[in-house]
Design a protein around this motif. Structure first.
Motif, PDB file in Angstrom:
ATOM      1  N   UNK A 162      38.818  50.789  60.028  1.00  0.00           N
ATOM      2  CA  UNK A 162      40.144  50.790  59.376  1.00  0.00           C
ATOM      3  C   UNK A 162      40.334  49.540  58.521  1.00  0.00           C
ATOM      4  N   UNK A 163      40.007  48.375  59.111  1.00  0.00           N
ATOM      5  CA  UNK A 163      40.162  47.120  58.374  1.00  0.00           C
ATOM      6  C   UNK A 163      39.215  47.053  57.179  1.00  0.00           C
ATOM      7  N   UNK A 164      38.024  47.590  57.347  1.00  0.00           N
ATOM      8  CA  UNK A 164      37.033  47.581  56.269  1.00  0.00           C
ATOM      9  C   UNK A 164      37.554  48.350  55.055  1.00  0.00           C
ATOM     10  N   UNK A 165      38.047  49.552  55.299  1.00  0.00           N
ATOM     11  CA  UNK A 165      38.558  50.360  54.186  1.00  0.00           C
ATOM     12  C   UNK A 165      39.894  49.821  53.667  1.00  0.00           C
TER      13      UNK A 165
ATOM     14  N   UNK B 117      41.061  49.058  49.764  1.00  0.00           N
ATOM     15  CA  UNK B 117      42.284  49.651  49.215  1.00  0.00           C
ATOM     16  C   UNK B 117      43.199  48.565  48.663  1.00  0.00           C
ATOM     17  N   UNK B 118      43.320  47.449  49.414  1.00  0.00           N
ATOM     18  CA  UNK B 118      44.173  46.340  48.983  1.00  0.00           C
ATOM     19  C   UNK B 118      43.648  45.711  47.695  1.00  0.00           C
ATOM     20  N   UNK B 119      42.322  45.491  47.634  1.00  0.00           N
ATOM     21  CA  UNK B 119      41.720  44.919  46.426  1.00  0.00           C
ATOM     22  C   UNK B 119      41.943  45.845  45.237  1.00  0.00           C
ATOM     23  N   UNK B 120      41.775  47.138  45.456  1.00  0.00           N
ATOM     24  CA  UNK B 120      41.990  48.104  44.381  1.00  0.00           C
ATOM     25  C   UNK B 120      43.428  48.106  43.892  1.00  0.00           C
ATOM     26  N   UNK B 121      44.372  47.999  44.840  1.00  0.00           N
ATOM     27  CA  UNK B 121      45.792  47.990  44.466  1.00  0.00           C
ATOM     28  C   UNK B 121      46.146  46.743  43.666  1.00  0.00           C
ATOM     29  N   UNK B 122      45.607  45.588  44.095  1.00  0.00           N
ATOM     30  CA  UNK B 122      45.917  44.331  43.404  1.00  0.00           C
ATOM     31  C   UNK B 122      45.339  44.292  41.997  1.00  0.00           C
ATOM     32  N   UNK B 123      44.170  44.872  41.809  1.00  0.00           N
ATOM     33  CA  UNK B 123      43.530  44.817  40.488  1.00  0.00           C
ATOM     34  C   UNK B 123      44.038  45.899  39.541  1.00  0.00           C
ATOM     35  N   UNK B 124      44.673  46.941  40.068  1.00  0.00           N
ATOM     36  CA  UNK B 124      45.153  48.015  39.205  1.00  0.00           C
ATOM     37  C   UNK B 124      46.645  47.912  38.894  1.00  0.00           C
TER      38      UNK B 124
END
Length: 387
Positions: free
Chosen positions: A25-28, A32-39
Motif C-alpha cells: 500500500x505504501x509503495x503504491x 500516486x503522491x509523486x504523480x499527483x504532485x507533478x501533474x
C-alpha cells in the motif's frame, strides 16, 4: 564456553499478511503522491519562492545553532549570550506563516490593502517608516500613453564644473517606467495616477545625471528607448510586462558595451511632496529612495553597493536619502532586472510633486557622492595604476 543466544521472532499468518499489505500500500501510495504532485497545475505547486518566504522568517542564529549540533566549531560564530532555540516557536511560524513579533503578518491577511506594508526597510532614512515607503502607480497602458498638455520645465542653471573628457562609459542609466512625469508640469491634472507624459518625464533626470557624472569624469550611457511605446508595439501589459520589456533593452546594451559596470533604473515615486522633498543648506532637493529586489539572486552584492552609497549620502547630504527598501515577494516582480549585474539598483528620484530644479539638485548631489565611491573603488581594484 557459552553458546551465543539466538533470537527467534514468531509471526502469525495474520501479522505477515498485514505487514506485506502495508508495504504494498505504501509503495503504491508513494507513486500516486509523486504523480499527483507533478501533474498538478503549476500555480498550486510548492514554489522556491514559497520555501524562501517560509525560511526567511527564521533567524540565522537558529541555523547556526543547528549546525553546532554537527560541528561545534560553529559555536564561535554565535553570540556569547545566545538564547536557546525555541522549536515550538519555529514550528508555529513555519506552519502558520505568522510572526508573533510582527503584527503585519496577521493583519495583512485580514485588512484589504494592508499587505502593502508587508515590506522590509533595510536602512531607514530620516522620517522613513512603513507608512511612507515607495508607492508605485501602475495604471492601464492607455492611460500611460495618453496625450497630455505639459509646460516646458526649467533648464538647469550652468554646471559647477567643466565637462571632463572620458574615454569609456561605465554607468548605464535607463527608465523602465520612462513616461513617469511630474504634476507641476501637467496643468490639466492633479491626480498622481495621471502623471505621465511622452516628453516631460524621468528620462530628463537620467539625461541630466549622465551629464553630472560626466562632470565628475565618469562616463555614463543614457538609454533613450521609450519603453511605453515598446510595450504598446508588443501588446504587453504595463503593470506586469514593463520590466520584461526593459530587460531586453538592458541586456542588449550590456552585451554591446562590456565596460558598463553600474546599472541604475531611474524612477519617480507616487508619494507626495511632504515625503519626497528635503531642504538642505537653503536649497530644495527631491529625496532619493534606493530599492532592491528581494527575489534577486544578486541581492547581497547590490545591497552592499546601496549601503555604501547610503552612507555617503548621509555623510554629505543628511536627510536627502529616504533609505533602502527591500521589495519583492508574492505578487511582485521581486527582481527588477537587478539579476543582470552585481551593481544594479532602482533609484526613486523624488515624487509626483517635485520640480526639475529639485530633481536636478539631487542629480548633482548623487553624481558627487557616486564619484567619491567610484574613484575610491577604482583605487582599490587598480592599486598600481598611475594617478
Amino acid at each position: 564456553m557459552k553458546k551465543p543466544r539466538r533470537h527467534v521472532f514468531l509471526f502469525s499468518k495474520h501479522q505477515l499478511i498485514v505487514w506485506i499489505s502495508t508495504f504494498i500500500t505504501l509503495f503504491f501510495a508513494m507513486f500516486i503522491l509523486i504523480g499527483a504532485l507533478t501533474s498538478v497545475d503549476p500555480s498550486y505547486r510548492m514554489s522556491s519562492n514559497m520555501v524562501k518566504k517560509w525560511t526567511s522568517n527564521i533567524s540565522e542564529l537558529h541555523y547556526l545553532s543547528l549546525m553546532t549540533m554537527e560541528n561545534r566549531i560553529f559555536n564561535k560564530a554565535l553570540p556569547e549570550e545566545n538564547p536557546p532555540i525555541d522549536m515550538w516557536k519555529i514550528a508555529f511560524e513555519l506552519g502558520t506563516n505568522l510572526r508573533p513579533h510582527d503584527i503585519r503578518s496577521l493583519l495583512g491577511r485580514e485588512i484589504p490593502g494592508f499587505e502593502m506594508y508587508d515590506r522590509k526597510i533595510l536602512i531607514a532614512g530620516e522620517g522613513t517608516d512603513y507608512t511612507n515607503l515607495t508607492a508605485e502607480s501602475t495604471p492601464p497602458l492607455d492611460v500611460v500613453l495618453e496625450e497630455r498638455n505639459a509646460t516646458t520645465p526649467e533648464e538647469k542653471q550652468g554646471d559647477k564644473q567643466e565637462q571632463q573628457q572620458v574615454d569609456k562609459d561605465v554607468v548605464y542609466l535607463y527608465n523602465t517606467h520612462n513616461r513617469e512625469s511630474f504634476l507641476p508640469y501637467l496643468p490639466d491634472t492633479n491626480e498622481p495616477n495621471d502623471a505621465f507624459h511622452h516628453e516631460v518625464n524621468v528620462m530628463k533626470i537620467s539625461e541630466q545625471l549622465a551629464k553630472d557624472l560626466g562632470n565628475q569624469g565618469i562616463g555614463a550611457a543614457f538609454e533613450q528607448t521609450d519603453i511605453g511605446s515598446l510595450l504598446n508595439e508588443k501588446g504587453w501589459n504595463y503593470s506586469t510586462d514593463s520590466y520584461r520589456a526593459s530587460k531586453e533593452v538592458v541586456e542588449a546594451a550590456l552585451t554591446d558595451n562590456r565596460d558598463l559596470k553600474y546599472v541604475f533604473d531611474i524612477h519617480r515615486d507616487s508619494q507626495r511632496k511632504e515625503v519626497t522633498t528635503a531642504e538642505i543648506d537653503g536649497d530644495s532637493y527631491a529625496r532619493l529612495m534606493i530599492v532592491i529586489g528581494g527575489d534577486n539572486p544578486n541581492f547581497e552584492r547590490n545591497f552592499e553597493l546601496a549601503k555604501q552609497l547610503q552612507d555617503l549620502l548621509e555623510k554629505h547630504y543628511p536627510g536627502l536619502s529616504r533609505g533602502i527598501e527591500k521589495y519583492g515577494g508574492e505578487g511582485r516582480n521581486g527582481v527588477y532586472n537587478q539579476d543582470l549585474s552585481d551593481n544594479a539598483l532602482t533609484l526613486e528620484f523624488g515624487g509626483v510633486d517635485n520640480t526639475m530644479e529639485e530633481l536636478f539638485n539631487t542629480s548633482e548631489a548623487f553624481a558627487e557622492i557616486f564619484s567619491e565611491f567610484y574613484w575610491e573603488a577604482e583605487k582599490v581594484s587598480n592599486p598600481n595604476e598611475e594617478e
